[in-house]
Design an enzyme around this catalytic site. Sequence first.
Site, mmCIF file in Angstrom:
data_model
loop_
_atom_site.group_PDB
_atom_site.id
_atom_site.type_symbol
_atom_site.label_atom_id
_atom_site.label_comp_id
_atom_site.label_asym_id
_atom_site.label_seq_id
_atom_site.Cartn_x
_atom_site.Cartn_y
_atom_site.Cartn_z
ATOM 1 N N GLU A 230 -73.654 -26.714 3.146
ATOM 2 C CA GLU A 230 -72.861 -27.945 3.191
ATOM 3 C C GLU A 230 -71.365 -27.674 3.312
ATOM 4 O O GLU A 230 -70.630 -28.452 3.930
ATOM 5 C CB GLU A 230 -73.139 -28.814 1.963
ATOM 6 N N MET B 67 -54.549 -9.265 2.341
ATOM 7 C CA MET B 67 -53.477 -10.003 1.673
ATOM 8 C C MET B 67 -53.460 -9.695 0.174
ATOM 9 O O MET B 67 -52.407 -9.589 -0.438
ATOM 10 C CB MET B 67 -53.637 -11.504 1.926
ATOM 11 N N PHE C 104 -83.246 -35.334 -11.536
ATOM 12 C CA PHE C 104 -83.299 -34.170 -10.649
ATOM 13 C C PHE C 104 -82.253 -34.302 -9.540
ATOM 14 O O PHE C 104 -82.165 -35.331 -8.887
ATOM 15 C CB PHE C 104 -84.698 -34.040 -10.043
ATOM 16 N N GLN C 105 -81.471 -33.283 -9.349
ATOM 17 C CA GLN C 105 -80.413 -33.247 -8.345
ATOM 18 C C GLN C 105 -79.412 -34.383 -8.493
ATOM 19 O O GLN C 105 -78.871 -34.889 -7.530
ATOM 20 C CB GLN C 105 -80.998 -33.213 -6.923
ATOM 21 N N LYS D 159 -80.364 -43.583 -3.527
ATOM 22 C CA LYS D 159 -81.476 -43.650 -2.588
ATOM 23 C C LYS D 159 -82.066 -45.059 -2.482
ATOM 24 O O LYS D 159 -82.468 -45.493 -1.403
ATOM 25 C CB LYS D 159 -82.573 -42.655 -3.015
HETATM 26 C C1 LIG Z 1 -62.347 -18.716 -1.291
HETATM 27 C C2 LIG Z 1 -61.201 -17.813 -1.526
HETATM 28 N N1 LIG Z 1 -61.317 -16.823 -2.434
HETATM 29 C C3 LIG Z 1 -60.274 -15.985 -2.662
HETATM 30 C C4 LIG Z 1 -59.107 -16.130 -1.988
HETATM 31 C C5 LIG Z 1 -57.931 -15.191 -2.254
HETATM 32 N N2 LIG Z 1 -57.644 -14.414 -1.043
HETATM 33 C C6 LIG Z 1 -56.627 -14.730 -0.208
HETATM 34 S S1 LIG Z 1 -56.537 -13.733 1.117
HETATM 35 C C7 LIG Z 1 -57.830 -12.802 0.585
HETATM 36 C C8 LIG Z 1 -58.304 -11.599 1.360
HETATM 37 C C9 LIG Z 1 -58.776 -11.917 2.725
HETATM 38 O O1 LIG Z 1 -59.288 -10.745 3.300
HETATM 39 P P1 LIG Z 1 -59.655 -10.694 4.831
HETATM 40 O O2 LIG Z 1 -60.473 -11.850 5.198
HETATM 41 O O3 LIG Z 1 -60.228 -9.361 5.149
HETATM 42 O O4 LIG Z 1 -58.244 -10.904 5.544
HETATM 43 P P2 LIG Z 1 -57.007 -9.886 5.643
HETATM 44 O O5 LIG Z 1 -56.013 -10.328 4.622
HETATM 45 O O6 LIG Z 1 -57.513 -8.519 5.406
HETATM 46 O O7 LIG Z 1 -56.501 -10.092 7.029
HETATM 47 C C10 LIG Z 1 -58.314 -13.295 -0.623
HETATM 48 C C11 LIG Z 1 -59.418 -12.686 -1.399
HETATM 49 C C12 LIG Z 1 -59.024 -17.198 -1.060
HETATM 50 N N3 LIG Z 1 -57.918 -17.450 -0.378
HETATM 51 N N4 LIG Z 1 -60.080 -18.000 -0.838
#
Ligand SMILES: Cc1ncc(C[n+]2csc(CCOP(=O)(O)OP(=O)(O)O)c2C)c(N)n1
Lengths: 183, 587
Positions: free
Chosen positions: B53, B484, B115-116, B165
């Site tokens: 979803e 990042m 449920f749900q 529903k």
């Molecule tokens: C759902 C979610 N969980 C955690 C984060 C924190 N976060 C921001 S950037 C990142 C790393 C992303 O890694 P990648 O997709 O390999 O991209 P890169 O920075 O290496 O280009 C994380 C864990 C987020 N933004 N969203």
Amino acid sequence: MATTSIYGENPLSEDVHTHTISVLVDNEPGVLARVIGLFSGRGYNIESLTVAETRHRQGLSRITIVTSGTAMIIEQIKAQLGRLVPIHSVSDLTIEGPCVERELALVKVDGVGDKRVEALRIADIFRARPVDATTESFVFEIVGDTEKLDAFVELMKPLGLVDLSRTGVVAIARGPEGMSGQD
Amino acid sequence: MANVEMTGSEIVIKALQDQGVEVVFGYPGGAVLPIYDEIFKQNKLRHVLVRQEGGAVHAAEGYARSTGKVGCVLVTSGPGATNAVTGLLDAMLDSVPLVCLCGQVPTHLIGNDAFQEADTTGITRPCTKHNYLVKSVEDLPRIMHEAFYVASAGRPGPVVIDLPKDVLMDLGKYMPPTKVKHKSYNPTIKGDTAAIKEAVALMAKAKKPIIYAGGGVVNSGSGASQLLKQFTQLTGFPITLTLMGLGAYPGSDKQFLGMLGMHGTYEANMAMHDCDVMVCIGARFDDRITGRLDAFSPNSKKIHIDIDPSSINKSVAVDIPIIGDVAHVMEDMIKIWRTSQSKINQKALKSWWKQIEDWRAKDCLAYLKDDKIIKPQLVIQRLYELTKDRKDVFITTEVGQHQMWAAQHFKFEKPKHWMTSGGLGTMGYGLPAALGVQMAHPDALVIDIAGEASILMNIQEMATISQYKLPVKVLILNNQYMGMVRQWQELLHGSRYSESYMEALPDFVKLAESFGGVGLRATKPEELDDVLMQMIETDNSVICEVAVAPEENCFPMIPSGAAHNEMIFGAEVDTENAIGEDGMVLV
Ligand SMILES: Cc1ncc(C[n+]2csc(CCOP(=O)(O)OP(=O)(O)O)c2C)c(N)n1
Ligand SMILES: [Mg+2]
């Protein structure tokens, strides 16, 4: 360590003032949760909140909120309230002109002898009415602004205050005009 | 017709059709089976079966942002609704118009821990613009139409309709959409003329002006971008765009200073800091934009045009607020500018541009070239060069360094061609968003610029892409890190790369093939162009993995807790001491 957050800090950090805000809303399930959720979710204060249906035919309720914050926060609160879908209008009674604010309290005092007499005497001065009595207790009903109620409660403490229930503030602007958004 | 009784489900489908919905992204379950039965019986409305979803909501976001229409989602009760929550908040923060229909247990079971069952309106209240629980089939037609109005009127956002529903199975009368004014929600569209005049007078006197525009321009429609361009060229002012605003002004125009903010250009941030008049158009002074608030553009008068009154004076106090729709306000502004025969102080503007050119000359996006290992910035630059002459190119991204490199190095000429998760920063956004974009633009080139970590968050949507034969391209910049996160650990936590190395990655080429797509891989700079061309020309879905320099950092950067004029750059950083203690508590 100076832990200033770039989020909370108000750049124009000014004095904090108390405002009374009136909100006209659709009387529908969840609307109060929207208002309260907005305050808690964004970290605004609620000092008092009252709500009741005021326009049955149109299905409108009036919420009175007493809140406090800097000018910028008060402006935010009003703008945030204004964008909730079921809200018809938002008025800041504190800045829109003179208004009347009232609160009702029920004050239970127990005691016998001199204390009982003294409680009755003070109640009379404050125009508080006994609405329930037993041989050792009274329930007083008092109406007034928040300061008056606070003062009365303070005086009742040494005389045997045992319970207290307050409505919170309701308010209305002085003068002939009604609040906008009623029809 | 109006008097014929219909089931709730029939009303739902009829209302969607009358609202002009062509595609619904969804996933079935017990509570919404009556709606799925109606979907089965008709063939006007297309249903796209996603694989989770969360994917449905992002797909609808991609669809909405690339078309300007309201995106539509259908999920079941309980877990269906809770899986949609992240996407709803994403749409809320990025002002994307969505209507999300959620199944709910029958009204008599609500509150029974059935449920749900989930308190969907409770859970989604803070992450939607508005939500409804439909208690009776009589309210259903009105709520259906109102939801589309609320989602798209004013500042757009997601709206949830919770559908028990029994309401879906009850009989009621349908009502077509009406043009009646909404009883309480009527956003201001036209700006206050006096305020616009005041703004024009202020701008005409400016010596160091800057236009700072954002996603509000894109949301206001293509007319708004046209007007923004007209106004910018009329005044000769420099312009910068937020991450959400990219494309609202042509990226290759010389008056464009690039994106501003944490990973924005030096010239844009310096111009914001030093300007004397700032014209903020459909942007919201987000903390990624302002940096340290008390040092934000200290000497400027600020004009702020926004449709949402709560965006004004939220974090930055402005001098001239103008509440209204960008296109309407810009139109009036141009008229007033012309009739008042406003003349700019050309001499001052010229020396301001001279100053800006000096900042530009720093070439802040430059990076050290390498002939052995592919630099991630190069991938984006080459992708831009190889696609810039094509008619319709849409870029979506995941979240991380690759997202910022895409924003820095790809030039967007038109609005609605760039879809990224800005406000919430949701990893896993890009792939389903690309799917949604491709549904709306079957012949366009749609590319998700991804990181190897983010792509795994919604990789299941490759199956959806395969099922509907969507030629979506996934370009993974594989640096083997949550880049990042690693960069922040390098800057803030003594290079202790705690849990940010991506182990046990799948073989992306085989993964693509297993989903019926094409897998490509480039590991050396000399292979890059060929592989990118192959990706672009493949008439099928592609996962194209590019092995990039693992420890490359994304610069320039305003470190957290710093001001616009305190940027750090690629070549010269002392990464150990880049961020002070104050900045450490910030995200
Ligand atoms: C759902 C979610 N969980 C955690 C984060 C924190 N976060 C921001 S950037 C990142 C790393 C992303 O890694 P990648 O997709 O390999 O991209 P890169 O920075 O290496 O280009 C994380 C864990 C987020 N933004 N969203
Ligand atoms: Mg990575």
